[in-house]
Design a protein around this motif. Sequence first.
Motif, PDB file in Angstrom:
ATOM      1  N   VAL A  70      -0.997  -8.810   7.784  1.00 12.15           N
ATOM      2  CA  VAL A  70      -1.047  -9.144   6.354  1.00 12.15           C
ATOM      3  C   VAL A  70      -2.404  -8.805   5.733  1.00 12.15           C
ATOM      4  O   VAL A  70      -2.627  -9.062   4.546  1.00 12.15           O
ATOM      5  CB  VAL A  70      -0.743 -10.645   6.125  1.00 12.15           C
ATOM      6  N   HIS A  71      -3.295  -8.214   6.525  1.00 11.10           N
ATOM      7  CA  HIS A  71      -4.676  -8.022   6.067  1.00 11.10           C
ATOM      8  C   HIS A  71      -4.773  -7.203   4.782  1.00 11.10           C
ATOM      9  O   HIS A  71      -5.433  -7.615   3.821  1.00 11.10           O
ATOM     10  CB  HIS A  71      -5.505  -7.347   7.161  1.00 11.10           C
ATOM     11  N   GLN A  72      -4.132  -6.043   4.729  1.00  5.73           N
ATOM     12  CA  GLN A  72      -4.309  -5.172   3.571  1.00  5.73           C
ATOM     13  C   GLN A  72      -3.700  -5.768   2.309  1.00  5.73           C
ATOM     14  O   GLN A  72      -4.327  -5.774   1.245  1.00  5.73           O
ATOM     15  CB  GLN A  72      -3.713  -3.787   3.832  1.00  5.73           C
ATOM     16  N   SER A  73      -2.484  -6.276   2.407  1.00  7.95           N
ATOM     17  CA  SER A  73      -1.848  -6.837   1.217  1.00  7.95           C
ATOM     18  C   SER A  73      -2.551  -8.117   0.769  1.00  7.95           C
ATOM     19  O   SER A  73      -2.630  -8.405  -0.432  1.00  7.95           O
ATOM     20  CB  SER A  73      -0.356  -7.091   1.458  1.00  7.95           C
ATOM     21  N   LEU A  74      -3.097  -8.874   1.721  1.00  6.99           N
ATOM     22  CA  LEU A  74      -3.868 -10.063   1.368  1.00  6.99           C
ATOM     23  C   LEU A  74      -5.180  -9.671   0.692  1.00  6.99           C
ATOM     24  O   LEU A  74      -5.605 -10.301  -0.286  1.00  6.99           O
ATOM     25  CB  LEU A  74      -4.142 -10.898   2.622  1.00  6.99           C
ATOM     26  N   THR A  75      -5.810  -8.622   1.187  1.00  8.04           N
ATOM     27  CA  THR A  75      -7.031  -8.117   0.553  1.00  8.04           C
ATOM     28  C   THR A  75      -6.756  -7.681  -0.881  1.00  8.04           C
ATOM     29  O   THR A  75      -7.535  -7.976  -1.799  1.00  8.04           O
ATOM     30  CB  THR A  75      -7.601  -6.932   1.357  1.00  8.04           C
ATOM     31  N   ASP A  76      -5.637  -7.000  -1.098  1.00  2.00           N
ATOM     32  CA  ASP A  76      -5.269  -6.573  -2.448  1.00  2.00           C
ATOM     33  C   ASP A  76      -5.115  -7.777  -3.382  1.00  2.00           C
ATOM     34  O   ASP A  76      -5.542  -7.742  -4.541  1.00  2.00           O
ATOM     35  CB  ASP A  76      -3.961  -5.777  -2.420  1.00  2.00           C
ATOM     36  N   MET A  77      -4.508  -8.855  -2.869  1.00 12.08           N
ATOM     37  CA  MET A  77      -4.346 -10.056  -3.686  1.00 12.08           C
ATOM     38  C   MET A  77      -5.693 -10.693  -3.999  1.00 12.08           C
ATOM     39  O   MET A  77      -5.945 -11.144  -5.128  1.00 12.08           O
ATOM     40  CB  MET A  77      -3.451 -11.066  -2.968  1.00 12.08           C
ATOM     41  N   ARG A  78      -6.579 -10.742  -3.018  1.00 11.83           N
ATOM     42  CA  ARG A  78      -7.895 -11.338  -3.250  1.00 11.83           C
ATOM     43  C   ARG A  78      -8.667 -10.562  -4.313  1.00 11.83           C
ATOM     44  O   ARG A  78      -9.318 -11.157  -5.186  1.00 11.83           O
ATOM     45  CB  ARG A  78      -8.685 -11.359  -1.940  1.00 11.83           C
ATOM     46  N   LEU A  79      -8.606  -9.251  -4.248  1.00 13.91           N
ATOM     47  CA  LEU A  79      -9.307  -8.431  -5.233  1.00 13.91           C
ATOM     48  C   LEU A  79      -8.687  -8.590  -6.619  1.00 13.91           C
ATOM     49  O   LEU A  79      -9.391  -8.603  -7.636  1.00 13.91           O
ATOM     50  CB  LEU A  79      -9.285  -6.963  -4.802  1.00 13.91           C
ATOM     51  N   PHE A  80      -7.371  -8.719  -6.660  1.00  8.77           N
ATOM     52  CA  PHE A  80      -6.677  -8.953  -7.925  1.00  8.77           C
ATOM     53  C   PHE A  80      -7.138 -10.271  -8.550  1.00  8.77           C
ATOM     54  O   PHE A  80      -7.467 -10.326  -9.741  1.00  8.77           O
ATOM     55  CB  PHE A  80      -5.164  -8.978  -7.678  1.00  8.77           C
TER      56      PHE A  80
END
Length: 223
Positions: free
Chosen positions: A82-92
């Motif tokens: 889930v690392h990449q999609s979680l990173t995308d959410m954090r940046l959002f």
Amino acid sequence: MPKTDQLSAEQRRGTIARYTAVLEGNFIYWMTGAWLAVKSDAARSKIVENLHEEVRDSHPNMMRKFAMAAGALPTTGDTMAVHQSLTDMRLFIGRLSSVRILITMAFFEGLIQRFMPYLAELAQLQGSTEMEYTDVHGVCDVTHTAELYRALEAEMLLSNEAAAAAAGVSFEGVELLRMLCENIITGSRAAVRSARKSDEAYDARLRPVHVSGNGASGVRAQA
């Protein structure tokens, strides 16, 4: 979603573990981002109520107990799935766009509430009887969803994000959540997300904010 009784024990464990990897350490962070972003008193009040309940009742601890009882504490593999999609959410969330975040969090609260029976069934099939997390969130998130939509209504009266809404980019966070949930269910890893034109246009409208007494702040806000 796949039927729970058609999943192997490892597939059930993985779903619970990846869900835990996302929710345990991130939900309060996301909701805090919403609080930092909003401008209306009504929205702030609803978000603070939500955060107060999360912290007072230690919802992350409920999540941890649920995962432990199901033998589903996240492994390195679960975290990386889930690392990449979680990173995308954090940046959002880090953009502090109030309307976008409220749309996303209201959607997510409703999604969590509907997901609880499925998550509980996965844990039961793993031999667990620890259901405090799913019992609580199957009820409280109904209220949280309604309150966040009311917060959204109040925020839209003050926000200058009407142009983004008209352009159809206010649902970007919902799409990011869809990808994140897909990774939770399937265990597949998301590809690195490339910047979109809407992202670039949004970033171009951001400016540094000066916080009195602290010098130039790293916080960015819409102009």
